[in-house]
Scaffold this motif. Structure first.
Motif, mmCIF file in Angstrom:
data_model
loop_
_atom_site.group_PDB
_atom_site.id
_atom_site.type_symbol
_atom_site.label_atom_id
_atom_site.label_comp_id
_atom_site.label_asym_id
_atom_site.label_seq_id
_atom_site.Cartn_x
_atom_site.Cartn_y
_atom_site.Cartn_z
ATOM 1 N N ALA A 90 34.481 37.026 32.611
ATOM 2 C CA ALA A 90 33.704 36.908 33.841
ATOM 3 C C ALA A 90 34.226 37.834 34.926
ATOM 4 O O ALA A 90 33.444 38.419 35.689
ATOM 5 C CB ALA A 90 33.721 35.465 34.334
ATOM 6 N N VAL A 91 35.534 38.008 35.005
ATOM 7 C CA VAL A 91 36.129 38.819 36.073
ATOM 8 C C VAL A 91 35.693 40.275 35.985
ATOM 9 O O VAL A 91 35.751 41.009 36.974
ATOM 10 C CB VAL A 91 37.672 38.686 36.044
ATOM 11 C CG1 VAL A 91 38.337 39.709 36.957
ATOM 12 C CG2 VAL A 91 38.081 37.288 36.474
ATOM 13 N N ARG A 92 35.222 40.701 34.808
ATOM 14 C CA ARG A 92 34.716 42.077 34.676
ATOM 15 C C ARG A 92 33.595 42.367 35.664
ATOM 16 O O ARG A 92 33.329 43.523 35.985
ATOM 17 C CB ARG A 92 34.202 42.327 33.258
ATOM 18 C CG ARG A 92 35.277 42.701 32.264
ATOM 19 C CD ARG A 92 34.661 43.056 30.918
ATOM 20 N NE ARG A 92 33.625 44.078 31.012
ATOM 21 C CZ ARG A 92 33.858 45.379 31.079
ATOM 22 N NH1 ARG A 92 35.099 45.834 31.098
ATOM 23 N NH2 ARG A 92 32.848 46.238 31.137
ATOM 24 N N GLY A 93 32.942 41.331 36.156
ATOM 25 C CA GLY A 93 31.837 41.539 37.094
ATOM 26 C C GLY A 93 32.249 41.555 38.546
ATOM 27 O O GLY A 93 31.391 41.402 39.428
ATOM 28 N N TRP A 94 33.532 41.788 38.832
ATOM 29 C CA TRP A 94 34.011 41.724 40.219
ATOM 30 C C TRP A 94 33.287 42.692 41.149
ATOM 31 O O TRP A 94 33.183 42.446 42.356
ATOM 32 C CB TRP A 94 35.518 41.997 40.267
ATOM 33 C CG TRP A 94 35.906 43.378 39.801
ATOM 34 C CD1 TRP A 94 36.235 43.751 38.539
ATOM 35 C CD2 TRP A 94 35.993 44.568 40.599
ATOM 36 N NE1 TRP A 94 36.520 45.093 38.479
ATOM 37 C CE2 TRP A 94 36.384 45.621 39.737
ATOM 38 C CE3 TRP A 94 35.788 44.846 41.954
ATOM 39 C CZ2 TRP A 94 36.570 46.929 40.183
ATOM 40 C CZ3 TRP A 94 35.967 46.155 42.400
ATOM 41 C CH2 TRP A 94 36.361 47.182 41.517
ATOM 42 N N ALA A 95 32.770 43.794 40.603
ATOM 43 C CA ALA A 95 32.129 44.802 41.457
ATOM 44 C C ALA A 95 30.653 44.533 41.706
ATOM 45 O O ALA A 95 30.032 45.234 42.517
ATOM 46 C CB ALA A 95 32.301 46.193 40.836
ATOM 47 N N VAL A 96 30.080 43.545 41.030
ATOM 48 C CA VAL A 96 28.636 43.291 41.188
ATOM 49 C C VAL A 96 28.250 42.990 42.637
ATOM 50 O O VAL A 96 27.261 43.541 43.138
ATOM 51 C CB VAL A 96 28.187 42.141 40.252
ATOM 52 C CG1 VAL A 96 26.719 41.805 40.499
ATOM 53 C CG2 VAL A 96 28.408 42.522 38.798
ATOM 54 N N PRO A 97 28.997 42.132 43.368
ATOM 55 C CA PRO A 97 28.562 41.823 44.745
ATOM 56 C C PRO A 97 29.034 42.817 45.801
ATOM 57 O O PRO A 97 28.907 42.537 46.986
ATOM 58 C CB PRO A 97 29.191 40.439 44.985
ATOM 59 C CG PRO A 97 30.438 40.459 44.190
ATOM 60 C CD PRO A 97 30.133 41.279 42.964
ATOM 61 N N THR A 98 29.550 43.964 45.379
ATOM 62 C CA THR A 98 30.091 44.906 46.371
ATOM 63 C C THR A 98 29.076 45.919 46.872
ATOM 64 O O THR A 98 29.340 46.614 47.857
ATOM 65 C CB THR A 98 31.282 45.675 45.768
ATOM 66 O OG1 THR A 98 30.834 46.467 44.654
ATOM 67 C CG2 THR A 98 32.375 44.728 45.305
#
Length: 444
Positions: free
Chosen positions: A139-147
């Motif tokens: 899940a942490v791979r998506g850290w950039a989605v809300p940026t």
């Protein structure tokens, strides 16, 4: 002994140059149309994907076309994300280069605030997402989605609710989004490239060099002959795109690189600078309609379609930390990050907020920046893969959070717009004999 006079503080967000204000206004008008088409395409995809004919939508999205031996047998959805979106990123490259070469960002004093605000608007949402999903490596791979901030969507909302807001705010939003795009491009290139093939990457430099040489050497020719760019530069650009795609780096980066090769400044004829816009501005004018009217809406159409699955599906989305992290990052993280870094810039430098603006105005801009769509959808696909549960939940969260951010921004900025409309007559500046407002003649 007389104490030395303190250096006057510099406006935190100023009016910008007159030419820059005119250029930004023109871009905003074009982006407004693109934003409306973007929303329409996404709505059609979402309705189709949840209709009785949903299978036909997914069959169309997953239909593969292309030449397999060259690793170019891609689904229509992938062609939209990797191919058509390269046009959007080409315009991003043009805009970035223009800002840093001839725009207000070439001056560190003017670049500091939007750069800091954009950095804060990326860092805080990423930290929120990581905190919500801590311990889950997938899940942490998506850290950039809300940026990411979707400038077309945000500007479409701003055009409806902010007709009387100061130009300084509009300039701030667009400049922040430009820097945001630069950060997003860097994130995609560094963090979402799993494997690099050196030979195609080195070969990629050859067509880029040829493209740059032709654009620089024959800028006047491409300026005067609109068809030349399609017949000469486009095939070279396609070769560069294909090689970068084969290298393992996301192919949309090719658009940014090629955009940076286009000259911004005027050439010279008979030893004198040519009049009129530079080639970068000409290309932006020519290709933005295709990007805003075709490329980005088609990407939204193929990316936004997700089968929600009724109440049960929404419950699954609400229970997924990935969706919660995205929603919190966009709706809360974006405005908090932008406001916090802007306040810190004002607190620890000589910069101050322009007297015509209030911090509540920046809150509205921060909320607008929480509208993440195009790049957020792209990063979600890169992080989780097309058709995975995390990606489907992320799409729903991106759509819902963007709508929520738009509504909250509307609540804040609609009231501010009424206030600015009432005092607009009092804020009008005198114009000189050339008809240019005096405020644009003043130095910072």
């Amino acid at each position: 002994m007389t104490a030395p006079k303190s250096r006057p503080s510099r406006p935190l967000i100023g009016h910008g140059s007159y030419a820059e204000a005119l250029r930004i206004g023109e871009i905003l008008r074009k982006e407004t149309v693109g934003g409306a088409l973007l929303v329409a395409a996404a709505a059609i995809a979402l309705v189709w994907a949840n209709s009785p004919a949903a299978e036909s939508y997914f069959a169309l999205r997953d239909l593969k076309v292309g030449y397999a031996p060259w690793h170019l047998e891609l689904s229509l959805g992938a062609w939209a994300a990797d191919g058509l979106l390269a046009v959007f990123f080409f315009l991003v490259g043009l805009e970035l280069k223009r800002e840093f070469v001839a725009g207000d960002l070439r001056q560190p004093s003017k670049a500091a605030v939007p750069v800091a605000a954009a950095a804060g608007g990326v860092l805080v949402p990423a930290l929120i997402f990581a905190a919500v999903n801590w311990g889950n490596a997938e899940a942490v791979r998506g850290w950039a989605v809300p940026t990411a901030t979707d400038i077309a969507f945000a500007v479409a909302v701003l055009a409806v609710i902010g007709s009387h807001l100061p130009t300084a705010l509009r300039l701030f939003l667009l400049t922040l989004a430009v820097v945001d795009d630069l950060i997003a491009i860097t994130i995609i290139a560094i963090f979402y490239t799993s494997e690099i093939h050196v030979v195609p990457l080195l070969l990629f430099l050859v067509p880029v060099a040829v493209y740059a040489f032709l654009a620089q050497r024959y800028r006047r020719y491409f300026h005067l002959n609109p068809a030349a760019a399609w017949l000469i530069l486009l095939p070279i650009g396609v070769v560069a795109w294909a090689l970068l795609h084969a290298s393992g780096i996301h192919a949309t980066i090719a658009g940014v690189v090629l955009g940076f090769t286009i000259p911004v400044l005027h050439g010279k004829a008979n030893g004198e600078p040519e009049a009129g816009p530079g080639l970068a501005e000409v290309f932006e004018h020519r290709f933005r309609p295709f990007s805003a009217g075709v490329a980005v809406p088609l990407f939204a159409f193929f990316s936004a379609g997700v089968a929600i699955g009724g109440i049960g599906g929404l419950a699954a989305v609400a229970a997924d930390p990935v969706a919660l992290g995205i929603a919190a990052g966009l709706v809360l993280g974006k405005p908090v990050g932008i406001l916090a870094t802007t306040w810190l810039t004002a607190r620890f430098t000589r910069a101050r907020l322009d007297p015509t603006l209030k911090w509540v105005d920046l809150l509205g801009m921060g909320l607008l920046a929480g509208i993440g769509f195009t790049v957020s959808l792209l990063v979600s696909e890169l992080a989780f893969g097309i058709g995975t549960p995390h990606n489907d939940h992320a799409k729903v969260a991106i759509l819902a959070a963007s709508v929520m951010a738009a509504l909250l921004a509307s609540l804040v900025l609609t009231g501010r717009n009424r206030r600015y409309r009432k005092i607009e007559a009092e804020e009008r500046v005198d114009t000189d004999r050339d008809g240019i407002p005096d405020v644009y003649q003043q130095e910072d």
